[in-house]
Enzyme design. Structure first.
Site, mmCIF file in Angstrom:
data_model
loop_
_atom_site.group_PDB
_atom_site.id
_atom_site.type_symbol
_atom_site.label_atom_id
_atom_site.label_comp_id
_atom_site.label_asym_id
_atom_site.label_seq_id
_atom_site.Cartn_x
_atom_site.Cartn_y
_atom_site.Cartn_z
ATOM 1 N N ASP A 1 0.268 9.817 -38.668
ATOM 2 C CA ASP A 1 1.198 9.399 -39.555
ATOM 3 C C ASP A 1 0.704 9.498 -41.301
ATOM 4 O O ASP A 1 1.530 9.843 -41.806
ATOM 5 C CB ASP A 1 1.428 7.784 -39.161
ATOM 6 C CG ASP A 1 2.109 7.359 -38.363
ATOM 7 O OD1 ASP A 1 2.421 8.221 -37.342
ATOM 8 O OD2 ASP A 1 2.791 6.123 -38.193
ATOM 9 N N ALA B 1 1.548 3.595 -42.824
ATOM 10 C CA ALA B 1 0.890 4.531 -43.432
ATOM 11 C C ALA B 1 1.494 4.949 -44.867
ATOM 12 O O ALA B 1 0.750 5.478 -45.797
ATOM 13 C CB ALA B 1 1.282 5.927 -42.488
ATOM 14 N N VAL C 1 10.984 -0.992 -42.482
ATOM 15 C CA VAL C 1 9.687 -1.612 -42.139
ATOM 16 C C VAL C 1 9.539 -1.624 -40.604
ATOM 17 O O VAL C 1 10.432 -2.351 -40.115
ATOM 18 C CB VAL C 1 9.092 -2.688 -43.017
ATOM 19 C CG1 VAL C 1 7.648 -3.352 -42.390
ATOM 20 C CG2 VAL C 1 8.982 -2.375 -44.457
ATOM 21 N N GLY C 2 8.314 -1.398 -40.010
ATOM 22 C CA GLY C 2 8.235 -1.721 -38.482
ATOM 23 C C GLY C 2 9.229 -1.050 -37.542
ATOM 24 O O GLY C 2 9.443 -1.771 -36.549
ATOM 25 N N GLY D 1 6.721 5.157 -39.745
ATOM 26 C CA GLY D 1 5.392 5.174 -40.641
ATOM 27 C C GLY D 1 5.343 4.520 -41.879
ATOM 28 O O GLY D 1 4.609 4.933 -42.635
ATOM 29 N N SER D 2 5.851 3.498 -41.731
ATOM 30 C CA SER D 2 5.931 2.525 -42.997
ATOM 31 C C SER D 2 4.498 1.968 -43.328
ATOM 32 O O SER D 2 4.215 1.998 -44.477
ATOM 33 C CB SER D 2 6.695 1.149 -42.832
ATOM 34 O OG SER D 2 6.472 0.310 -41.610
HETATM 35 O O1 PMV Z 1 5.304 3.432 -34.475
HETATM 36 P P1 PMV Z 1 4.563 4.329 -35.352
HETATM 37 O O2 PMV Z 1 5.148 4.934 -36.348
HETATM 38 O O3 PMV Z 1 3.583 3.416 -35.894
HETATM 39 O O4 PMV Z 1 3.798 5.592 -34.798
HETATM 40 C C1 PMV Z 1 2.891 5.413 -33.800
HETATM 41 C C2 PMV Z 1 2.267 6.902 -33.151
HETATM 42 C C3 PMV Z 1 1.382 6.599 -32.030
HETATM 43 O O5 PMV Z 1 1.209 7.929 -31.606
HETATM 44 C C4 PMV Z 1 1.967 5.778 -30.977
HETATM 45 C C5 PMV Z 1 0.034 6.005 -32.600
HETATM 46 C C6 PMV Z 1 -0.818 6.741 -33.480
HETATM 47 O O6 PMV Z 1 -1.670 6.283 -34.056
HETATM 48 O O7 PMV Z 1 -0.625 7.913 -33.634
#
Ligand code: PMV
Length: 325
Positions: free
Chosen positions: A161, A119, A111-112, A116-117
């Site tokens: 995501d 989503a 997570v985090g 994409g946790s």
């Molecule tokens: O860090 P993650 O898995 O939440 O990916 C974010 C990707 C971004 O392009 C920075 C934001 C988005 O909404 O696409």
């Protein structure tokens, strides 16, 4: 958004348990640009979030040692906890009564970490709740509701995501266009290396937005250059030219650095992966911490070994590998 059905769902007699799951993802190229309508290339990974909804005797709760150790979070009113707010939203959408549902969340998707946790949890939750109330959801409705659901975690998700998590495989995504599945004739391996840093997607996206306001010409030219790399990476992938894909990933890392979302720790992991033979390596996700993704032809074990020696948590994923390999 329309609610799922006019008829409220009844948990009596006790509804049978229902589950939903969804994978995580890595972004191969194009994060941040995708927020402004540019294309991005992402790949689902076989690490999953699992949600179970079950009947029980009491007000609705969320139980998840996976999300928060020992926590039992009430789901009867809106909550400051993003996962609880997500389920509260979904229960309202599917007209689930305020009693007799216990939700459990677990899985093996970190997570985090930029995997994409949020989503993955959103899509798994929609699948579980819609199965629990026995209202099957179409892929289109799942995508629409998934985007709304993900907003509980960070305000303005691009949709990359949750679209990748729903369709799986390698996907070219651009807002407002149907996603395109990308198939490489050459199988490859990805190594995911965890920097261990704390990060918030929303804060990283807001930082880039501020830099875009402060230096529009500079940031706009970086976003254009990212677009070029994504487009060339698609050509490389579809022709099985993994060296070219790796070079585009390396170039994308320079752009992400210039956008201000890399960190010394991420840079160190990128170097570690390249020195261990990766064809390309870059941060993946919003940056500021989270993970690095490295591309390997067959040498993932060397990158994994280097990560292990350096005490860096890492795992590998095969993409387009023939079944059973
Ligand atoms: O860090 P993650 O898995 O939440 O990916 C974010 C990707 C971004 O392009 C920075 C934001 C988005 O909404 O696409």
């Amino acid at each position: 958004m329309q609610r799922a059905d006019a008829q409220p769902f009844s948990t009596f007699p006790a509804a049978p348990p229902a589950t939903g799951s969804a994978p995580g993802k890595v972004i191969l190229l194009g994060e941040h640009g995708v927020v402004y309508g540019y294309p991005a290339l992402a790949c689902a990974i076989p690490r999953f979030t699992r949600v179970q909804c079950e009947w029980y005797d009491g007000p609705n709760v969320l139980v998840s040692p996976f999300l928060q150790q020992g926590a039992v979070i009430p789901l009867v009113s809106p909550s400051a906890s993003a996962p609880a707010a997500l389920f509260h939203f979904l229960f309202h959408h599917f007209q689930v009564p305020t009693e007799n549902v216990r939700v459990r969340v677990d899985g093996d998707l970190p997570v985090g970490r930029g995997l994409g946790s949020s989503a993955s949890l959103s899509v798994a939750a929609i699948r579980a709740v819609s199965a629990f109330v026995q209202r099957p959801i179409s892929p289109e409705a799942l995508l629409e509701l998934g985007l709304e659901a993900e907003k509980h975690f960070h305000g303005t998700p691009s949709g990359l995501d949750h679209t990748t998590v729903v369709f799986e495989g390698v996907l070219l995504f651009q807002q407002g266009r149907p996603p395109r599945r990308i198939v490489s004739p050459a199988p490859f391996e990805l190594v995911v290396l965890d920097s261990g840093g704390e990060r918030q997607t929303g804060a990283m996206v807001a930082g880039v937005r501020e830099r875009l306001k402060a230096s529009p010409a500079l940031i706009q030219s970086l976003l254009e250059s990212i677009r070029e790399d994504v487009e060339q990476a698609v050509i490389a992938l579809e022709s099985g030219d993994l060296n070219a894909l790796g070079q585009r990933m390396n170039h994308n890392q320079l752009q992400l650095q210039a956008l201000g979302v890399s960190t010394p720790r991420l840079e160190a992991l990128v170097t570690l992966a390249r020195e261990a033979g990766a064809l390309g390596a870059k941060l993946s996700g919003a940056g500021g911490g989270g993970v690095v993704v490295a591309l390997a032809l067959t040498g993932a074990h060397r990158v994994l070994e280097a990560a292990r020696e350096a005490g860096v948590p890492a795992f590998s994923v095969r993409v387009n590998a023939p079944a059973g390999s």
